[in-house]
Design an enzyme around this catalytic site. Structure first.
Site, PDB file in Angstrom:
ATOM      1  N   ARG A  79       0.481  11.663  -3.417  1.00  0.00           N
ATOM      2  CA  ARG A  79       0.971  12.576  -2.384  1.00  0.00           C
ATOM      3  C   ARG A  79      -0.057  13.649  -2.057  1.00  0.00           C
ATOM      4  NH1 ARG A  79       6.699  13.497  -5.366  1.00  0.00           N
ATOM      5  NH2 ARG A  79       7.533  11.391  -5.150  1.00  0.00           N
ATOM      6  N   HIS A  80      -1.016  13.847  -2.954  1.00  0.00           N
ATOM      7  CA  HIS A  80      -2.094  14.804  -2.701  1.00  0.00           C
ATOM      8  C   HIS A  80      -3.133  14.086  -1.843  1.00  0.00           C
ATOM      9  CE1 HIS A  80      -0.551  17.901  -5.446  1.00  0.00           C
ATOM     10  NE2 HIS A  80      -0.031  16.862  -6.072  1.00  0.00           N
ATOM     11  N   GLN A  90      -1.224  -4.541  -9.395  1.00  0.00           N
ATOM     12  CA  GLN A  90      -0.206  -5.391 -10.006  1.00  0.00           C
ATOM     13  C   GLN A  90      -0.187  -6.783  -9.382  1.00  0.00           C
ATOM     14  OE1 GLN A  90       3.448  -3.085  -9.624  1.00  0.00           O
ATOM     15  NE2 GLN A  90       3.177  -2.244 -11.667  1.00  0.00           N
ATOM     16  N   ARG A 149       6.131  -8.944  -9.493  1.00  0.00           N
ATOM     17  CA  ARG A 149       5.968  -7.515  -9.797  1.00  0.00           C
ATOM     18  C   ARG A 149       7.106  -6.651  -9.263  1.00  0.00           C
ATOM     19  NH1 ARG A 149       1.163  -5.592  -5.572  1.00  0.00           N
ATOM     20  NH2 ARG A 149       2.024  -6.629  -3.735  1.00  0.00           N
ATOM     21  N   ARG A 167     -11.577  22.412  -3.670  1.00  0.00           N
ATOM     22  CA  ARG A 167     -10.468  23.079  -2.965  1.00  0.00           C
ATOM     23  C   ARG A 167      -9.168  22.299  -3.161  1.00  0.00           C
ATOM     24  NH1 ARG A 167     -10.672  24.844   3.420  1.00  0.00           N
ATOM     25  NH2 ARG A 167      -9.072  26.488   3.315  1.00  0.00           N
ATOM     26  N   ARG A 176       0.902  21.234  -9.846  1.00  0.00           N
ATOM     27  CA  ARG A 176       1.182  20.324 -10.949  1.00  0.00           C
ATOM     28  C   ARG A 176       1.017  20.944 -12.327  1.00  0.00           C
ATOM     29  NH1 ARG A 176       4.273  16.616  -8.412  1.00  0.00           N
ATOM     30  NH2 ARG A 176       3.208  15.821  -6.556  1.00  0.00           N
TER      31      ARG A 176
END
Length: 232
Positions: A79-80, A90, A149, A167, A176
Protein backbone atom coordinates in the site's frame (compact mmCIF):
# COMPACT_ATOMS: atom_id res chain seq x y z
CA UNK A 1 11.17 -13.23 9.88
CA UNK A 2 14.38 -11.55 8.80
CA UNK A 3 15.10 -8.04 7.52
CA UNK A 4 18.38 -7.33 5.74
CA UNK A 5 19.67 -4.16 4.10
CA UNK A 6 20.85 -5.28 0.67
CA UNK A 7 21.95 -1.95 -0.77
CA UNK A 8 21.72 1.80 -0.30
CA UNK A 9 22.77 4.86 -2.25
CA UNK A 10 26.53 5.26 -1.75
CA UNK A 11 27.32 8.21 0.53
CA UNK A 12 23.63 9.15 0.89
CA UNK A 13 24.42 12.23 3.00
CA UNK A 14 26.44 13.76 0.17
CA UNK A 15 23.87 12.79 -2.48
CA UNK A 16 21.09 14.52 -0.54
CA UNK A 17 23.16 17.59 0.30
CA UNK A 18 24.32 17.94 -3.31
CA UNK A 19 20.72 17.91 -4.56
CA UNK A 20 19.79 20.56 -2.00
CA UNK A 21 22.76 22.84 -2.70
CA UNK A 22 22.30 22.62 -6.48
CA UNK A 23 19.24 24.85 -6.25
CA UNK A 24 21.42 27.76 -5.09
CA UNK A 25 24.86 26.99 -6.55
CA UNK A 26 26.44 28.49 -9.69
CA UNK A 27 28.19 25.18 -10.45
CA UNK A 28 26.89 21.76 -11.46
CA UNK A 29 25.95 18.83 -9.25
CA UNK A 30 29.02 16.77 -10.14
CA UNK A 31 31.35 19.53 -8.96
CA UNK A 32 29.34 20.02 -5.78
CA UNK A 33 29.44 16.31 -5.06
CA UNK A 34 33.23 16.27 -5.27
CA UNK A 35 34.09 19.54 -3.55
CA UNK A 36 31.56 20.09 -0.76
CA UNK A 37 33.32 19.85 2.65
CA UNK A 38 31.99 17.30 5.13
CA UNK A 39 30.97 19.99 7.59
CA UNK A 40 28.92 21.66 4.85
CA UNK A 41 27.22 18.35 4.07
CA UNK A 42 26.23 17.95 7.72
CA UNK A 43 25.03 21.56 7.89
CA UNK A 44 22.82 21.14 4.82
CA UNK A 45 21.32 17.91 6.18
CA UNK A 46 20.55 19.63 9.48
CA UNK A 47 18.80 22.46 7.62
CA UNK A 48 16.76 20.01 5.54
CA UNK A 49 15.55 18.05 8.55
CA UNK A 50 14.80 21.19 10.51
CA UNK A 51 12.89 22.91 7.72
CA UNK A 52 10.87 19.90 6.61
CA UNK A 53 11.81 20.47 2.96
CA UNK A 54 12.14 16.76 2.26
CA UNK A 55 12.08 16.59 -1.55
CA UNK A 56 15.87 16.21 -1.66
CA UNK A 57 15.60 13.07 0.52
CA UNK A 58 14.14 11.31 -2.52
CA UNK A 59 17.62 11.18 -4.09
CA UNK A 60 18.80 8.48 -1.68
CA UNK A 61 17.18 5.05 -1.50
CA UNK A 62 17.45 1.79 0.43
CA UNK A 63 16.79 -1.79 -0.69
CA UNK A 64 15.74 -4.41 1.87
CA UNK A 65 15.26 -8.17 1.78
CA UNK A 66 12.28 -9.05 3.97
CA UNK A 67 12.05 -12.82 4.36
CA UNK A 68 9.69 -15.16 6.15
CA UNK A 69 6.78 -12.75 6.49
CA UNK A 70 3.12 -13.41 5.90
CA UNK A 71 1.05 -12.53 2.88
CA UNK A 72 -1.04 -10.47 5.30
CA UNK A 73 2.03 -8.29 5.86
CA UNK A 74 2.97 -7.93 2.20
CA UNK A 75 -0.60 -6.85 1.37
CA UNK A 76 -0.10 -3.99 3.82
CA UNK A 77 3.41 -3.24 2.64
CA UNK A 78 2.48 -2.70 -1.02
CA UNK A 79 0.00 0.00 0.00
CA UNK A 80 3.05 2.25 0.34
CA UNK A 81 3.02 3.16 -3.32
CA UNK A 82 6.20 5.27 -3.55
CA UNK A 83 8.32 2.13 -3.52
CA UNK A 84 9.42 -0.81 -5.64
CA UNK A 85 8.55 -4.41 -4.80
CA UNK A 86 9.45 -7.87 -6.05
CA UNK A 87 7.81 -10.75 -4.24
CA UNK A 88 8.21 -14.52 -4.25
CA UNK A 89 5.72 -15.95 -6.73
CA UNK A 90 3.08 -18.46 -5.67
CA UNK A 91 2.77 -19.36 -9.33
CA UNK A 92 6.35 -20.46 -9.89
CA UNK A 93 7.11 -21.62 -6.33
CA UNK A 94 5.34 -24.84 -5.33
CA UNK A 95 3.25 -24.36 -2.18
CA UNK A 96 2.77 -28.03 -1.34
CA UNK A 97 4.81 -27.67 1.87
CA UNK A 98 4.24 -23.96 2.52
CA UNK A 99 5.59 -22.32 5.67
CA UNK A 100 3.31 -20.06 7.67
CA UNK A 101 3.36 -17.41 10.38
CA UNK A 102 1.56 -17.86 13.70
CA UNK A 103 0.30 -14.68 15.41
CA UNK A 104 1.72 -14.33 18.95
CA UNK A 105 -1.71 -14.23 20.62
CA UNK A 106 -2.66 -17.50 18.92
CA UNK A 107 0.67 -19.07 19.88
CA UNK A 108 0.06 -18.19 23.54
CA UNK A 109 -3.35 -19.90 23.54
CA UNK A 110 -2.95 -23.72 23.42
CA UNK A 111 -6.46 -24.37 22.19
CA UNK A 112 -6.27 -21.66 19.51
CA UNK A 113 -2.80 -22.85 18.48
CA UNK A 114 -3.96 -26.44 18.02
CA UNK A 115 -6.90 -25.27 15.94
CA UNK A 116 -4.73 -22.96 13.85
CA UNK A 117 -2.10 -25.59 13.10
CA UNK A 118 -4.83 -28.11 12.28
CA UNK A 119 -6.29 -25.72 9.71
CA UNK A 120 -2.84 -25.16 8.19
CA UNK A 121 -2.42 -28.93 7.78
CA UNK A 122 -5.84 -29.18 6.16
CA UNK A 123 -5.00 -26.38 3.73
CA UNK A 124 -1.69 -28.03 2.83
CA UNK A 125 -3.50 -31.28 2.13
CA UNK A 126 -6.14 -29.46 0.05
CA UNK A 127 -3.43 -27.68 -1.97
CA UNK A 128 -1.69 -30.96 -2.76
CA UNK A 129 -4.99 -32.67 -3.67
CA UNK A 130 -5.99 -29.83 -5.97
CA UNK A 131 -2.59 -29.71 -7.62
CA UNK A 132 -2.68 -33.48 -8.17
CA UNK A 133 -6.16 -33.34 -9.71
CA UNK A 134 -5.11 -30.50 -11.99
CA UNK A 135 -1.98 -32.35 -13.08
CA UNK A 136 -4.01 -35.47 -13.84
CA UNK A 137 -6.16 -33.31 -16.09
CA UNK A 138 -3.07 -32.06 -17.95
CA UNK A 139 -2.58 -28.71 -16.18
CA UNK A 140 0.98 -29.06 -14.87
CA UNK A 141 3.81 -27.01 -13.36
CA UNK A 142 3.08 -23.32 -12.81
CA UNK A 143 -0.36 -23.74 -14.38
CA UNK A 144 -1.34 -26.11 -11.56
CA UNK A 145 0.29 -23.89 -8.92
CA UNK A 146 -1.50 -20.76 -10.06
CA UNK A 147 -4.90 -22.38 -9.50
CA UNK A 148 -4.11 -24.42 -6.39
CA UNK A 149 -2.70 -21.32 -4.66
CA UNK A 150 -6.21 -19.92 -4.24
CA UNK A 151 -6.63 -22.03 -1.09
CA UNK A 152 -3.45 -20.73 0.55
CA UNK A 153 -4.03 -18.51 3.63
CA UNK A 154 -2.80 -15.03 4.47
CA UNK A 155 -0.52 -16.70 6.99
CA UNK A 156 1.55 -18.19 4.14
CA UNK A 157 5.21 -17.17 4.48
CA UNK A 158 6.71 -15.12 1.68
CA UNK A 159 9.88 -13.22 0.76
CA UNK A 160 9.92 -9.74 -0.74
CA UNK A 161 12.49 -7.16 -1.83
CA UNK A 162 11.57 -3.55 -1.07
CA UNK A 163 13.21 -0.33 -2.26
CA UNK A 164 12.15 3.07 -0.90
CA UNK A 165 13.68 6.51 -0.97
CA UNK A 166 14.36 8.30 2.30
CA UNK A 167 11.27 10.48 2.13
CA UNK A 168 9.03 7.46 1.55
CA UNK A 169 10.76 5.64 4.39
CA UNK A 170 10.06 8.48 6.83
CA UNK A 171 6.37 8.26 5.92
CA UNK A 172 6.44 4.46 6.20
CA UNK A 173 7.98 4.64 9.68
CA UNK A 174 5.45 7.25 10.83
CA UNK A 175 2.61 4.85 10.10
CA UNK A 176 4.11 1.42 10.70
CA UNK A 177 6.21 2.06 13.82
CA UNK A 178 3.05 3.26 15.55
CA UNK A 179 1.80 1.03 18.36
CA UNK A 180 -1.52 0.77 16.54
CA UNK A 181 0.15 -0.86 13.54
CA UNK A 182 -0.32 -4.61 13.08
CA UNK A 183 2.30 -6.50 15.11
CA UNK A 184 4.13 -8.09 12.19
CA UNK A 185 4.59 -5.03 10.00
CA UNK A 186 5.52 -2.98 13.06
CA UNK A 187 8.32 -5.45 13.80
CA UNK A 188 9.55 -5.22 10.19
CA UNK A 189 9.37 -1.41 10.28
CA UNK A 190 11.36 -1.28 13.53
CA UNK A 191 14.05 -3.51 12.00
CA UNK A 192 14.21 -1.38 8.85
CA UNK A 193 14.43 1.80 10.90
CA UNK A 194 17.34 0.43 12.94
CA UNK A 195 19.20 -0.39 9.73
CA UNK A 196 18.52 3.07 8.27
CA UNK A 197 19.68 4.80 11.44
CA UNK A 198 22.93 2.87 11.28
CA UNK A 199 23.67 4.29 7.83
CA UNK A 200 22.11 7.76 7.97
CA UNK A 201 21.45 8.94 11.55
CA UNK A 202 21.17 12.57 10.41
CA UNK A 203 17.92 11.71 8.62
CA UNK A 204 16.58 8.76 10.60
CA UNK A 205 17.75 9.59 14.12
CA UNK A 206 14.34 10.99 15.09
CA UNK A 207 12.28 8.91 12.68
CA UNK A 208 9.51 6.63 13.90
CA UNK A 209 5.87 6.94 14.88
CA UNK A 210 4.38 10.42 14.47
CA UNK A 211 4.05 10.87 18.21
CA UNK A 212 7.82 10.52 18.65
CA UNK A 213 8.29 13.77 16.77
CA UNK A 214 5.09 15.60 17.72
CA UNK A 215 5.02 14.54 21.41
CA UNK A 216 1.27 14.07 21.10
CA UNK A 217 -0.94 11.53 19.33
CA UNK A 218 -2.47 12.91 16.12
CA UNK A 219 -4.86 9.94 15.88
CA UNK A 220 -7.24 11.48 18.41
CA UNK A 221 -8.36 10.22 21.81
CA UNK A 222 -10.40 7.35 20.34
CA UNK A 223 -7.38 5.73 18.66
CA UNK A 224 -4.54 6.86 20.92
CA UNK A 225 -2.49 4.10 22.58
CA UNK A 226 -1.96 6.41 25.57
CA UNK A 227 1.78 6.83 25.21
CA UNK A 228 1.32 10.54 24.51
CA UNK A 229 -1.77 12.69 25.06
CA UNK A 230 -4.15 12.90 22.13
CA UNK A 231 -4.45 16.14 20.22
CA UNK A 232 -7.48 18.05 21.44
Amino acid sequence: MQVELLYHTPDPERAIATAARLCYAPVGAAELMETMPEERVRSVLSTIMGSGHFSTLEHASYTFAVDGVSRALTHQLVRHRIASFNQQSQRYVDGSDFDYLIPPEIRKNPEALARFEGIMREIGSAYRDLKGLLEEAGRTGSKANEDARFVLPQATASNIVVTMNCRALLNFFEHRCCRRAQWEIRHVADEMLALCRGVLPEVFGLAGAKCERLRYCPEGEKFSCGRFPAKA
